[in-house]
Design an enzyme around this catalytic site. Structure first.
Site, short mmCIF file in Angstrom:
data_model
loop_
_atom_site.label_atom_id
_atom_site.label_comp_id
_atom_site.label_asym_id
_atom_site.label_seq_id
_atom_site.Cartn_x
_atom_site.Cartn_y
_atom_site.Cartn_z
N HIS A 83 0.85 -1.19 0.00
CA HIS A 83 0.00 0.00 0.00
C HIS A 83 0.89 1.24 0.00
CE1 HIS A 83 0.90 -0.49 4.26
NE2 HIS A 83 0.40 0.70 4.53
N HIS A 85 1.14 4.14 1.94
CA HIS A 85 1.44 5.08 3.01
C HIS A 85 2.93 5.40 2.97
CE1 HIS A 85 -2.36 4.31 5.63
NE2 HIS A 85 -2.50 5.35 4.83
N ASP A 87 5.35 5.31 4.88
CA ASP A 87 6.37 4.45 5.50
C ASP A 87 6.60 3.16 4.71
OD1 ASP A 87 3.72 3.87 6.28
OD2 ASP A 87 4.38 2.74 8.02
N HIS A 88 5.92 2.99 3.59
CA HIS A 88 6.03 1.74 2.83
C HIS A 88 6.53 1.91 1.39
CE1 HIS A 88 4.11 -1.20 5.59
NE2 HIS A 88 3.68 -0.08 6.13
#
Length: 304
Positions: A83, A85, A87-88
């Site tokens: 996904h 976000h 932080d990814h």
């Protein structure tokens, strides 16, 4: 209420250290700890020689360097993203630039429903709006590499574009932020939707993967039982909201104080958004009423 889930908050992997977690799967931790990321984002490497990466992580040069060092002498053919976000997925650009790998995901970042007034900034703050995959994956689509086979599983809820990836050779599933062993997942409108999230949990509960490899924290063993605990927890949270509203109308801050006893002050905002996600679902199902569209500032009551 989280005590109804058998959380495991032990996770001793040092940032930048590469660790074999399953046959054919390595992981390394980004040094971005926090109340929503736990010890940090976990990136995974699948295979040997010609490999795939799952979730390269945030825009963190140190983590990108560690990830590329971990695959030195190997060829990265695929980058899977659960996904978008921040932080990814932001590290995708640097890893792709260095390796030429194909980027695969469900799609671009988007809201789970039409935006209400004032919500655009919240969506932009959490989402990687620059991300664009080379290849979009449909639910059930299968991608094969050298010694590995990945099945894409659409799991919207935490975000509209959340996708889990089942590694057939290991009977394991990269669960992203949909299911984690250290905490429940945040479902925060307009990024996420509780109705989607619960449907995705039910979907995973019907699958047979025994082990989950989440985006934060350690490995989840006996995953089907863990998913059932997640489902019970969310149904319990819904019951708590309805129980409080049975005593009279309430706004979201009142519901948060009644339901999240002793919550970390840093998580109050996320708790409010999670309650909003439940209320959106309850309003749509005709169990709760409010004036206008459900919002953080609204007042809620049981439907007549």
């Amino acid at each position: 209420m989280s005590e109804d889930i058998p959380f495991d908050k032990t996770f001793d992997l040092a940032p930048g250290q590469v660790e074999d977690v399953l046959p054919g799967v390595r992981r390394l931790l980004c040094d971005n700890p926090g109340p929503f990321t736990f010890k940090g984002t976990v990136s995974y490497i699948i295979g040997r020689g010609r490999v795939a990466v799952v979730d390269p992580g945030p825009d963190d040069p140190g983590h990108v360097a560690a990830l590329l060092a971990a695959v030195r002498g190997e060829t990265v053919t695929h980058i899977f993203v659960t996904h978008t976000h921040r932080d990814h997925s932001p590290a995708v650009a640097d890893v792709k630039r260095a390796t030429g790998a194909q980027v695969l995901a469900e799609g671009r970042h988007r809201a789970a429903r039409p935006l209400h007034i004032g919500e655009a900034k919240r969506l932009e703050a959490s989402g990687d709006l620059d991300f664009s995959p080379d290849r979009t994956l449909a639910d059930g689509e299968v991608v094969s590499g050298e010694g590995w086979t990945i099945e894409a599983i659409a799991t919207p809820g935490h975000t509209a574009n959340h996708m889990a990836f089942a590694l057939r050779e290991a009977n394991a599933l990269f669960s992203g932020d949909h299911v984690m062993g250290w905490s429940t997942s945040v479902v925060a409108p307009p990024d996420g939707a509780m109705s989607d999230y619960m449907a995705s949990l039910d979907k995973l509960a019907r699958r047979e993967e025994a082990v989950y490899l989440p985006g934060h924290g350690g490995t989840i063993c006996d995953a089907p039982r863990f998913v059932q605990a997640y489902i019970r927890h969310r149904r319990g949270r819904e019951a708590s909201i309805l129980h409080r509203l049975a005593k009279g109308a309430a706004d979201i801050p009142t519901l948060v104080r009644a339901i999240y006893i002793g919550i970390d002050a840093r998580l109050v905002g996320a708790a409010a958004l999670s309650v909003l996600a439940h209320l959106e679902d309850l309003v749509a199902r005709g169990l709760v009423a409010t004036d206008g569209e459900p919002s953080l500032s609204g007042s809620y009551r049981l439907a007549e």
